[in-house]
Structures are given as C-alpha cells and as structure tokens.
Design a protein around this motif. Structure first.
Motif, PDB file in Angstrom:
ATOM      1  N   UNK A   1      -5.588 -56.282  22.948  1.00  0.00           N
ATOM      2  CA  UNK A   1      -4.416 -57.130  22.930  1.00  0.00           C
ATOM      3  C   UNK A   1      -4.656 -58.132  22.005  1.00  0.00           C
ATOM      4  N   UNK A   2      -3.733 -58.120  20.941  1.00  0.00           N
ATOM      5  CA  UNK A   2      -3.817 -59.294  20.015  1.00  0.00           C
ATOM      6  C   UNK A   2      -3.222 -60.373  20.329  1.00  0.00           C
ATOM      7  N   UNK A   3      -3.846 -61.652  20.147  1.00  0.00           N
ATOM      8  CA  UNK A   3      -3.421 -63.006  20.423  1.00  0.00           C
ATOM      9  C   UNK A   3      -3.012 -63.842  19.436  1.00  0.00           C
ATOM     10  N   UNK A   4      -2.023 -63.952  18.931  1.00  0.00           N
ATOM     11  CA  UNK A   4      -1.607 -64.799  17.681  1.00  0.00           C
ATOM     12  C   UNK A   4      -1.154 -66.352  18.064  1.00  0.00           C
ATOM     13  N   UNK A   5      -1.212 -66.860  17.090  1.00  0.00           N
ATOM     14  CA  UNK A   5      -0.692 -68.481  17.024  1.00  0.00           C
ATOM     15  C   UNK A   5      -2.075 -69.102  17.161  1.00  0.00           C
ATOM     16  N   UNK A   6      -3.064 -68.728  16.994  1.00  0.00           N
ATOM     17  CA  UNK A   6      -4.294 -69.366  16.972  1.00  0.00           C
ATOM     18  C   UNK A   6      -5.099 -69.159  18.469  1.00  0.00           C
TER      19      UNK A   6
ATOM     20  N   UNK B   1       9.488 -67.832  15.603  1.00  0.00           N
ATOM     21  CA  UNK B   1       9.619 -67.368  14.447  1.00  0.00           C
ATOM     22  C   UNK B   1       8.396 -66.774  14.020  1.00  0.00           C
ATOM     23  N   UNK B   2       7.367 -67.295  14.365  1.00  0.00           N
ATOM     24  CA  UNK B   2       5.985 -66.715  13.857  1.00  0.00           C
ATOM     25  C   UNK B   2       5.774 -65.398  14.666  1.00  0.00           C
ATOM     26  N   UNK B   3       6.129 -65.270  15.933  1.00  0.00           N
ATOM     27  CA  UNK B   3       5.913 -64.086  16.682  1.00  0.00           C
ATOM     28  C   UNK B   3       6.816 -63.070  16.162  1.00  0.00           C
ATOM     29  N   UNK B   4       8.181 -63.450  15.892  1.00  0.00           N
ATOM     30  CA  UNK B   4       9.065 -62.333  15.176  1.00  0.00           C
ATOM     31  C   UNK B   4       8.572 -61.964  13.985  1.00  0.00           C
ATOM     32  N   UNK B   5       8.047 -62.608  13.287  1.00  0.00           N
ATOM     33  CA  UNK B   5       7.535 -62.320  11.987  1.00  0.00           C
ATOM     34  C   UNK B   5       6.642 -61.211  11.729  1.00  0.00           C
TER      35      UNK B   5
ATOM     36  N   UNK C   1      12.935 -63.729  19.232  1.00  0.00           N
ATOM     37  CA  UNK C   1      12.045 -62.670  19.547  1.00  0.00           C
ATOM     38  C   UNK C   1      12.361 -61.377  19.929  1.00  0.00           C
ATOM     39  N   UNK C   2      13.359 -61.300  21.007  1.00  0.00           N
ATOM     40  CA  UNK C   2      13.800 -60.175  21.598  1.00  0.00           C
ATOM     41  C   UNK C   2      14.661 -59.280  20.722  1.00  0.00           C
ATOM     42  N   UNK C   3      15.266 -60.015  19.754  1.00  0.00           N
ATOM     43  CA  UNK C   3      15.841 -59.125  18.750  1.00  0.00           C
ATOM     44  C   UNK C   3      15.196 -58.735  17.348  1.00  0.00           C
ATOM     45  N   UNK C   4      13.903 -58.836  17.147  1.00  0.00           N
ATOM     46  CA  UNK C   4      13.053 -58.686  16.000  1.00  0.00           C
ATOM     47  C   UNK C   4      12.774 -57.466  15.787  1.00  0.00           C
ATOM     48  N   UNK C   5      12.953 -56.432  16.603  1.00  0.00           N
ATOM     49  CA  UNK C   5      12.633 -55.068  16.451  1.00  0.00           C
ATOM     50  C   UNK C   5      11.514 -54.683  17.361  1.00  0.00           C
TER      51      UNK C   5
END
Length: 260
Positions: free
Chosen positions: A128-133, A190-194, A225-229
């Motif tokens: 499970x990848x954890x992003x944003x640091x 925005x970071x999560x969506x990207x 986030x929900x609409x990013x695909x």
C-alpha cells in the motif's frame, strides 16, 4: 433424617461432578493455555481489556506526537512481532519491493505504521503506497506515523515516482493512502489526484483505490479526488462515535468523516 442426608450427599456429589466437567471443558482448557502463553511473554489477559473510561487508555500518550515514550512501552509478544518472509522467492520479492520504494523515495504505510504483516504482503508482491510524505499534521493516538505541524513540502515528483514504482511491480490493484496535510489549503487533494492520473496514464487497466483523508470536511476537495479517474474511493471512520475524542486528533470527527 437418613433420607435427607442421602439427598444432600447426592446433591453435593452431582455438583462436584458438574464442576469437574466444567473445569475440563475445551473452552476452559483453551483459556488456561492462553493464560500460560501470555504469562510466558510477560502479559496478562487484563492487558487487552479496555478501561471503563476510554481516555485512561491513553494517559501515557504524548498528545503532540501521538505515541508513548519508547522506553515505557512493554515488549511486544512474539506473535505481534514483524517476521521476515519465509521462502526464498518471497524474500526476493520482498527485497525487490523494498529497493524500489527506497530508489523512488516513497513511503509505505506498511513501514511507517510498523505493520507486522509486511513480510507476508511484500513477499507476495503487494504493498500500500503512502503518499504526501511520511509525516502527518495530525496526532491520532492509535497511529504510529510521525507527526509535525510543519512537515516537509510535498515532492512534485512523487506522483511520477509512485506511478513508475507501481507499474514496475506489475500489480492489477493498488491502494493509495496518505498522511493528512492540513498545512495545505486543499489538504493535498490535487497531489493525490495527480498521482492517480499518472498511474492510469502508464497502466490504464490498473485498478486504483484511494484511502483518502477527510480534507477537513471540504467536499470540493473530495470531488477533486473522486473524479480523477480512480476506481474506489474510501475513507476510514477509525472508531465509533463515542471514542472519537479519545482516539483521533481534535481536527477529525465522526460526522465530518461521514460527510467525506
């Protein structure tokens, strides 16, 4: 009188027999076996029983850091300690995932939360990848992830690095989770969506689940986030409403989580 004495004797004998049967029941045997196992590891069953006052469970917790002092923590029982992967192939897969995570400078909840199942999951090619640091702006009592009011700035290259790592693993389904970033106006939405879009761009058939923060209740950021695909949008309540104040950071909330 003789008849009454015989009845009392028979009654005591029957009670003794029933008591003996109860003590020999498989449930009691299992309980005694568990007591012996815990005793050998320096713990007791009472250690797993919650206090009537939920806040008393966290009296030794550092509210700012969200963790107890390392020197005051009792040693973990053997069955809760992290075990390395078993066979040779699992060890190779574990090493491959770990090296990729290091190379791409990624964080995983598997490591940051000290999950005891990391050997099993990574050995099977799942992570499970954890992003944003690796540092959260909140200090929930149940969580082992580092806490700071001012973590390092978000890495603009992280979405690409995460996408490269996940696609190189050849996964069909990946879960993306993150720390809370209350230091950003959009909570990092925005970071999560990207990140999701970068993964889909490299592997369109990849199924992506995002375990998202609450974005302080901002539905605008939830929609971003929900609409990013992505394929699955998820959010954790963590605990029942009655224990929210004792377990979670003051900026989180049961009703807020329900709306997001």
């Amino acid at each position: 009188m003789l008849g009454m004495s015989c009845m009392r004797f028979a009654s005591r004998r029957a009670a003794s027999t029933l008591s003996g049967r109860r003590s020999e029941s498989p449930y009691r045997q299992r309980l005694e076996a568990l007591r012996k196992q815990l005793a050998s590891e320096g713990t007791e069953i009472d250690d797993f029983v919650a206090e009537k006052n939920p806040r008393s469970m966290f009296e030794s917790v550092d509210v700012v850091g969200g963790r107890t002092d390392a020197h005051s923590e009792p040693e973990k029982p053997s069955w809760l300690k992290v075990r390395p992967p078993g066979d040779h192939e699992s060890q190779k897969e574990y090493t491959r995932l770990r090296e990729t995570v290091r190379k791409k400078k990624l964080a995983t909840v598997c490591e940051e939360a000290r999950c005891p199942n990391i050997g099993e999951c990574w050995g099977g090619g799942t992570a499970t990848i954890m992003i944003m640091g690796d540092t959260c702006t909140r200090g929930c009592r149940f969580c082992n992830i580092k806490t700071s009011k001012a973590p390092e700035e978000l890495d603009p290259n992280e979405p690409r690095h995460a996408a490269e790592a996940v696609t190189s693993w050849g996964l069909k389904y990946v879960v993306i989770t993150s720390v809370d970033r209350d230091d950003y106006e959009d909570g990092g939405s925005a970071h999560i969506a990207k990140t999701v879009m970068e993964m889909k761009k490299r592997q369109s058939g990849l199924l992506i689940e995002v375990l998202a923060p609450d974005f302080r209740g901002s539905l605008k950021d939830v929609e971003k986030v929900a609409g990013c695909g992505l394929d699955v949008y998820a959010h954790n309540l963590e605990t029942v409403e009655r224990l929210q104040g004792a377990v979670r950071d003051y900026r989180a909330g049961y009703k807020q989580s329900l709306t997001t």
